[in-house]
Design a protein around this motif. Structure first.
Motif, PDB file in Angstrom:
ATOM      1  N   GLN A 198      -5.754  22.202  15.554  1.00 49.02           N
ATOM      2  CA  GLN A 198      -6.917  21.599  16.217  1.00 49.02           C
ATOM      3  C   GLN A 198      -7.746  20.715  15.289  1.00 49.02           C
ATOM      4  OE1 GLN A 198      -7.372  22.058  19.581  1.00 49.02           O
ATOM      5  NE2 GLN A 198      -5.372  23.018  19.326  1.00 49.02           N
ATOM      6  N   ILE A 199      -7.245  20.413  14.096  1.00 43.24           N
ATOM      7  CA  ILE A 199      -8.027  19.670  13.101  1.00 43.24           C
ATOM      8  C   ILE A 199      -8.247  18.233  13.561  1.00 43.24           C
ATOM      9  CG2 ILE A 199      -8.194  18.957  10.694  1.00 43.24           C
ATOM     10  CD1 ILE A 199      -6.059  21.122  10.073  1.00 43.24           C
ATOM     11  N   THR A 200      -9.519  17.848  13.528  1.00 44.03           N
ATOM     12  CA  THR A 200      -9.853  16.481  13.879  1.00 44.03           C
ATOM     13  C   THR A 200     -11.058  16.014  13.069  1.00 44.03           C
ATOM     14  OG1 THR A 200     -10.342  14.957  15.692  1.00 44.03           O
ATOM     15  CG2 THR A 200     -11.249  17.156  15.883  1.00 44.03           C
ATOM     16  N   PRO A 201     -11.032  14.845  12.518  1.00 45.85           N
ATOM     17  CA  PRO A 201      -9.864  13.994  12.351  1.00 45.85           C
ATOM     18  C   PRO A 201      -8.943  14.576  11.278  1.00 45.85           C
ATOM     19  CG  PRO A 201     -11.694  13.062  11.136  1.00 45.85           C
ATOM     20  CD  PRO A 201     -12.217  14.283  11.853  1.00 45.85           C
ATOM     21  N   LEU A 202      -7.720  14.077  11.226  1.00 47.16           N
ATOM     22  CA  LEU A 202      -6.771  14.496  10.188  1.00 47.16           C
ATOM     23  C   LEU A 202      -5.879  13.325   9.824  1.00 47.16           C
ATOM     24  CD1 LEU A 202      -5.532  16.706   8.388  1.00 47.16           C
ATOM     25  CD2 LEU A 202      -4.056  17.328  10.324  1.00 47.16           C
ATOM     26  N   TYR A 203      -5.919  12.977   8.548  1.00 47.60           N
ATOM     27  CA  TYR A 203      -5.090  11.901   8.002  1.00 47.60           C
ATOM     28  C   TYR A 203      -4.328  12.440   6.812  1.00 47.60           C
ATOM     29  CZ  TYR A 203      -7.848   8.746  10.836  1.00 47.60           C
ATOM     30  OH  TYR A 203      -8.447   8.120  11.892  1.00 47.60           O
ATOM     31  N   ARG A 204      -3.232  11.748   6.492  1.00 45.72           N
ATOM     32  CA  ARG A 204      -2.476  12.106   5.288  1.00 45.72           C
ATOM     33  C   ARG A 204      -2.113  10.832   4.553  1.00 45.72           C
ATOM     34  NH1 ARG A 204       2.608  14.960   6.672  1.00 45.72           N
ATOM     35  NH2 ARG A 204       3.507  12.887   6.681  1.00 45.72           N
ATOM     36  N   SER A 205      -2.222  10.921   3.244  1.00 50.42           N
ATOM     37  CA  SER A 205      -1.766   9.869   2.354  1.00 50.42           C
ATOM     38  C   SER A 205      -0.921  10.557   1.304  1.00 50.42           C
ATOM     39  CB  SER A 205      -2.964   9.164   1.715  1.00 50.42           C
ATOM     40  OG  SER A 205      -2.511   8.174   0.826  1.00 50.42           O
ATOM     41  N   LYS A 206       0.366  10.342   1.391  1.00 49.32           N
ATOM     42  CA  LYS A 206       1.322  11.068   0.543  1.00 49.32           C
ATOM     43  C   LYS A 206       1.073  12.560   0.656  1.00 49.32           C
ATOM     44  CE  LYS A 206       3.055   7.615  -2.520  1.00 49.32           C
ATOM     45  NZ  LYS A 206       3.698   7.424  -3.764  1.00 49.32           N
ATOM     46  N   MET A 207       0.635  13.207  -0.404  1.00 50.08           N
ATOM     47  CA  MET A 207       0.496  14.664  -0.424  1.00 50.08           C
ATOM     48  C   MET A 207      -0.954  15.127  -0.300  1.00 50.08           C
ATOM     49  SD  MET A 207       3.616  15.357  -0.508  1.00 50.08           S
ATOM     50  CE  MET A 207       3.862  17.049  -0.919  1.00 50.08           C
ATOM     51  N   GLN A 229     -12.234   4.812   8.139  1.00 49.65           N
ATOM     52  CA  GLN A 229     -11.208   5.302   9.060  1.00 49.65           C
ATOM     53  C   GLN A 229     -11.133   6.829   8.983  1.00 49.65           C
ATOM     54  OE1 GLN A 229      -7.325   3.592   8.365  1.00 49.65           O
ATOM     55  NE2 GLN A 229      -6.324   4.996   9.763  1.00 49.65           N
ATOM     56  N   VAL A 230     -11.210   7.368   7.772  1.00 55.32           N
ATOM     57  CA  VAL A 230     -11.161   8.813   7.571  1.00 55.32           C
ATOM     58  C   VAL A 230     -12.369   9.489   8.205  1.00 55.32           C
ATOM     59  CG1 VAL A 230     -11.349  10.605   5.794  1.00 55.32           C
ATOM     60  CG2 VAL A 230      -9.719   8.744   5.501  1.00 55.32           C
ATOM     61  N   GLY A 231     -13.563   8.859   8.106  1.00 58.98           N
ATOM     62  CA  GLY A 231     -14.748   9.474   8.700  1.00 58.98           C
ATOM     63  C   GLY A 231     -16.065   9.117   8.038  1.00 58.98           C
ATOM     64  N   ASN A 266       0.851  -1.186   0.000  1.00 60.48           N
ATOM     65  CA  ASN A 266       0.000   0.000   0.000  1.00 60.48           C
ATOM     66  C   ASN A 266       0.889   1.239   0.000  1.00 60.48           C
ATOM     67  OD1 ASN A 266      -1.949   1.919   0.178  1.00 60.48           O
ATOM     68  ND2 ASN A 266      -2.867   1.167   2.057  1.00 60.48           N
ATOM     69  N   PRO A 267       1.326   1.680  -1.190  1.00 61.73           N
ATOM     70  CA  PRO A 267       2.257   2.795  -1.260  1.00 61.73           C
ATOM     71  C   PRO A 267       1.672   4.113  -0.761  1.00 61.73           C
ATOM     72  CG  PRO A 267       1.473   2.234  -3.442  1.00 61.73           C
ATOM     73  CD  PRO A 267       0.955   1.189  -2.500  1.00 61.73           C
ATOM     74  N   GLN A 268       0.364   4.205  -0.639  1.00 66.00           N
ATOM     75  CA  GLN A 268      -0.252   5.431  -0.138  1.00 66.00           C
ATOM     76  C   GLN A 268      -0.861   5.190   1.228  1.00 66.00           C
ATOM     77  OE1 GLN A 268      -2.903   6.802  -3.347  1.00 66.00           O
ATOM     78  NE2 GLN A 268      -1.696   8.650  -3.214  1.00 66.00           N
ATOM     79  N   GLN A 269      -0.108   4.613   2.113  1.00 60.11           N
ATOM     80  CA  GLN A 269      -0.623   4.286   3.433  1.00 60.11           C
ATOM     81  C   GLN A 269      -1.189   5.525   4.118  1.00 60.11           C
ATOM     82  OE1 GLN A 269       2.240   2.704   6.147  1.00 60.11           O
ATOM     83  NE2 GLN A 269       0.675   1.649   7.313  1.00 60.11           N
ATOM     84  N   LEU A 270      -2.350   5.356   4.705  1.00 57.12           N
ATOM     85  CA  LEU A 270      -3.055   6.419   5.414  1.00 57.12           C
ATOM     86  C   LEU A 270      -2.460   6.566   6.808  1.00 57.12           C
ATOM     87  CD1 LEU A 270      -5.527   8.200   4.794  1.00 57.12           C
ATOM     88  CD2 LEU A 270      -6.919   6.453   5.901  1.00 57.12           C
ATOM     89  N   LYS A 271      -2.079   7.795   7.162  1.00 55.18           N
ATOM     90  CA  LYS A 271      -1.465   8.041   8.466  1.00 55.18           C
ATOM     91  C   LYS A 271      -2.239   9.110   9.208  1.00 55.18           C
ATOM     92  CE  LYS A 271       3.088   7.052   6.647  1.00 55.18           C
ATOM     93  NZ  LYS A 271       4.315   7.609   6.128  1.00 55.18           N
ATOM     94  N   ASP A 300       2.974  23.743   6.735  1.00 54.60           N
ATOM     95  CA  ASP A 300       3.237  22.330   6.497  1.00 54.60           C
ATOM     96  C   ASP A 300       3.353  22.018   5.000  1.00 54.60           C
ATOM     97  OD1 ASP A 300       3.749  19.975   8.034  1.00 54.60           O
ATOM     98  OD2 ASP A 300       1.816  19.153   7.440  1.00 54.60           O
ATOM     99  N   GLY A 301       3.153  23.035   4.154  1.00 56.43           N
ATOM    100  CA  GLY A 301       3.333  22.851   2.717  1.00 56.43           C
ATOM    101  C   GLY A 301       2.068  22.791   1.894  1.00 56.43           C
ATOM    102  N   VAL A 302       0.898  22.794   2.531  1.00 57.92           N
ATOM    103  CA  VAL A 302      -0.361  22.708   1.795  1.00 57.92           C
ATOM    104  C   VAL A 302      -0.501  23.921   0.869  1.00 57.92           C
ATOM    105  CG1 VAL A 302      -2.887  22.790   2.022  1.00 57.92           C
ATOM    106  CG2 VAL A 302      -1.543  21.264   3.478  1.00 57.92           C
ATOM    107  N   LYS A 303      -0.868  23.652  -0.402  1.00 58.36           N
ATOM    108  CA  LYS A 303      -1.055  24.707  -1.399  1.00 58.36           C
ATOM    109  C   LYS A 303      -2.508  24.902  -1.787  1.00 58.36           C
ATOM    110  CE  LYS A 303       1.482  23.217  -4.804  1.00 58.36           C
ATOM    111  NZ  LYS A 303       2.366  23.012  -5.961  1.00 58.36           N
ATOM    112  N   THR A 304      -3.326  23.862  -1.608  1.00 61.39           N
ATOM    113  CA  THR A 304      -4.713  23.897  -2.068  1.00 61.39           C
ATOM    114  C   THR A 304      -5.647  23.410  -0.967  1.00 61.39           C
ATOM    115  OG1 THR A 304      -3.964  23.400  -4.319  1.00 61.39           O
ATOM    116  CG2 THR A 304      -6.308  23.093  -3.866  1.00 61.39           C
TER     117      THR A 304
END
Length: 185
Positions: free
Chosen positions: A42-51, A164-166, A31-36, A69-73
């Motif tokens: 204060q963001i909840t929930p918050l997950y990241r998969s790659k970018m 898992q995301v919501g 799973n190369p795009q593992q969800l973390k 943190d680098g977010v552009k969009t």
């Protein structure tokens, strides 16, 4: 028996090991795009998969942290009536790209909404990006479709991630299933 040849062999082996490349992260091709699960403000929930960040509603204070943190969009799935402040104006003031793709009920989660979301999620020039709704329920519906159709993950694994995301609303799952079936024809 002399210990010197053994010492020389160990020394040579140690020097050889130092010259081999080292990977910072273990490779996993399952799973190369593992969800973390991650934490930003204060963001909840918050997950990241790659970018791609997947979340519930960020606060006004969270957006500069996401930017740092680098977010552009920022992709907002909430309707204008749900927001009690000008998120779009604030995000644009921070010089971030803002995309609104609002839907609320399963009936408003149309193929056009899925198409538009997939277009943004697959546009690498917009990454890193955050996709958010109020509680990430709607985010999960979009993530389900994206993972199945764009990342070739099987439906059950993608559904597990989406939950898992919501994702909670059965009607969103039904809409996602119907869209996936139509796209696979």
């Amino acid at each position: 028996m002399s210990k010197l040849p053994l010492f020389k062999s160990l020394l040579c082996f140690s020097l050889l090991a130092l010259t081999l490349p080292v990977s910072a992260e273990p490779e996993s091709d399952s799973n190369p795009q593992q969800l973390k699960s991650i934490s930003v403000g204060q963001i909840t929930p918050l997950y990241r998969s790659k970018m791609i960040y997947l979340s519930g509603q960020p606060t006004r204070e969270d957006f500069p942290l996401l930017q740092k943190d680098g977010v552009k969009t920022v992709v907002n799935l909430r309707t204008i009536k749900e927001l009690n402040w000008d998120e779009a104006g604030y995000v644009r003031m921070l010089e971030l790209d803002y995309v609104a793709i609002p839907f609320l009920t399963p009936e408003t989660l149309t193929p056009a909404v899925f198409d538009q979301c997939r277009g943004v999620l697959n546009d690498q020039a917009r990454h890193p990006l955050i996709l958010h709704s109020a509680s990430a329920n709607r985010v999960g519906a979009i993530w389900l479709v994206h993972r199945v159709l764009d990342d070739d993950l099987d439906f059950d694994a993608a559904l597990k991630e989406a939950k898992q995301v919501g994702l909670k609303t059965p009607g969103y799952i039904d809409q996602a299933k119907a869209y996936i079936a139509e796209q696979k024809k």
